[in-house]
Write a protein that holds these residues in place. Sequence first.
Motif, short mmCIF file in Angstrom:
data_model
loop_
_atom_site.label_atom_id
_atom_site.label_comp_id
_atom_site.label_asym_id
_atom_site.label_seq_id
_atom_site.Cartn_x
_atom_site.Cartn_y
_atom_site.Cartn_z
N LEU A 97 0.73 -1.22 -0.08
CA LEU A 97 -0.09 -0.06 -0.09
C LEU A 97 0.85 1.14 -0.08
CD1 LEU A 97 -2.90 -0.99 2.59
CD2 LEU A 97 -3.17 -0.56 0.05
N LYS A 99 3.88 1.46 -0.94
CA LYS A 99 4.82 1.60 -2.19
C LYS A 99 4.53 2.83 -3.08
CE LYS A 99 6.96 -1.24 -5.78
NZ LYS A 99 6.66 -0.62 -6.81
N ARG A 100 3.06 3.07 -3.16
CA ARG A 100 2.60 4.09 -4.05
C ARG A 100 3.09 5.60 -3.52
NH1 ARG A 100 -3.63 2.30 -4.03
NH2 ARG A 100 -3.28 0.14 -5.11
N LYS A 101 3.62 6.19 -4.56
CA LYS A 101 4.23 7.63 -4.26
C LYS A 101 2.98 8.61 -3.80
CE LYS A 101 8.23 7.05 -7.10
NZ LYS A 101 9.14 7.67 -8.25
N GLY A 102 3.23 9.49 -3.05
CA GLY A 102 2.38 10.60 -2.55
C GLY A 102 2.68 10.81 -1.09
N SER A 105 1.11 8.29 1.46
CA SER A 105 1.80 7.04 1.61
C SER A 105 3.03 7.48 2.52
CB SER A 105 2.60 6.58 0.39
OG SER A 105 1.36 6.17 -0.48
N ASN A 184 10.81 -2.35 -3.76
CA ASN A 184 11.33 -1.20 -4.56
C ASN A 184 12.55 -1.69 -5.47
OD1 ASN A 184 9.97 0.83 -3.51
ND2 ASN A 184 10.92 1.30 -1.92
N GLU A 188 10.19 -2.23 -12.60
CA GLU A 188 8.95 -1.95 -13.12
C GLU A 188 8.63 -2.71 -14.47
OE1 GLU A 188 6.21 -0.42 -11.69
OE2 GLU A 188 7.39 -0.29 -9.61
N TYR A 191 5.96 -5.26 -14.47
CA TYR A 191 4.63 -4.98 -14.25
C TYR A 191 4.01 -4.39 -15.45
CZ TYR A 191 5.53 -5.55 -9.39
OH TYR A 191 5.86 -6.06 -7.97
N SER A 201 -4.19 -7.12 -11.31
CA SER A 201 -3.52 -6.79 -9.99
C SER A 201 -3.08 -8.07 -9.29
CB SER A 201 -4.18 -5.64 -9.08
OG SER A 201 -4.55 -4.64 -9.97
N THR A 209 5.25 -10.13 -7.99
CA THR A 209 5.74 -9.53 -6.77
C THR A 209 6.36 -10.82 -5.76
OG1 THR A 209 4.02 -7.89 -6.78
CG2 THR A 209 4.96 -8.26 -4.80
#
Length: 297
Positions: A97, A99-102, A105, A184, A188, A191, A201, A209
């Motif tokens: 959860l 791992k998403r940037k923002g 997070s 990380n 990428e 995916y 997903s 993963t």
Amino acid sequence: MKKRVTLEKKRERAGLLFVAPSMIIFTVFVFVPLIIAVVFSFLKFDMMFNHIEFQKFDHYIKLVQDKRFWNALFNTLYYTVFSVPLLIGLALGAAVLVKRKGWFSSICKSVFFLPAICSMTVVSIVWSFLVNPDVGMFSYWLTLFGFEPVNVLNSPTLAMPAVILVGVWKNFGFNMVILLAGLNGIDESYYEAAKLDGATSWQQFKRITVPMLMPTLSFTIVNAIIGSFQVFDQVYVMTKGGPLFKTQTLVQLIYSTAFDSFNMGYASAIAVALFLITFVASVLTFKRMTKGEEDLA
């Protein structure tokens, strides 16, 4: 040829120099105490090393016949079986959860990791107050909704689950950070290729993963198993092994035998047994996880 040999020797010496501090620490704080514990397990003496007697295998014979040892072993296995899957599952879910940037997070990372930097003793004291039936916040909420407060830590059936939840809450943030580092490290492009092929997903998680994260998962699981076999702090602070010895773990039994009963020899025998159990469990788990890596590959 001589220059090449000389260069290899220099590299070996450099490698030994880098490894030497860790080996010294391991020898002084792990290997030597283990040897001392093995020696002590064949002796009988008190805290002041008075009246030292050689006991042969008497302590180990007593160990096999001791109901408190088997009870403590059962409680330790109970803690391990329920805490490790819950701990790793929550850590993996949180890592995926955050791992998403923002900004959200980033806040979650800090909040989830915060308990890991706190002392287990402090955490246990805080949670003891929270579940206290007289002054605890949880009891207040139960009363607010019309339920009777429950003395969780004095309940033979609820005390161990409470200890497990405290341990999981304290440690899952640390494992989340390790698993996040592993996530990380996954390229990428895997995916992106899976998305082009129409993978969902869940399929990406299962086929990309988990296999790519297996080395990190192996480390966290083995580390969690070792930690669960050594559980002591929250048990000693929250329940002291009660009620009715329902939360007494092997480490708590070692402490009680050594510093309450002053039977250092028998406590050393229990410690040696705990080491062997932990070692076997860790090796079997590591082999199973390594086999899982080969199967997924």
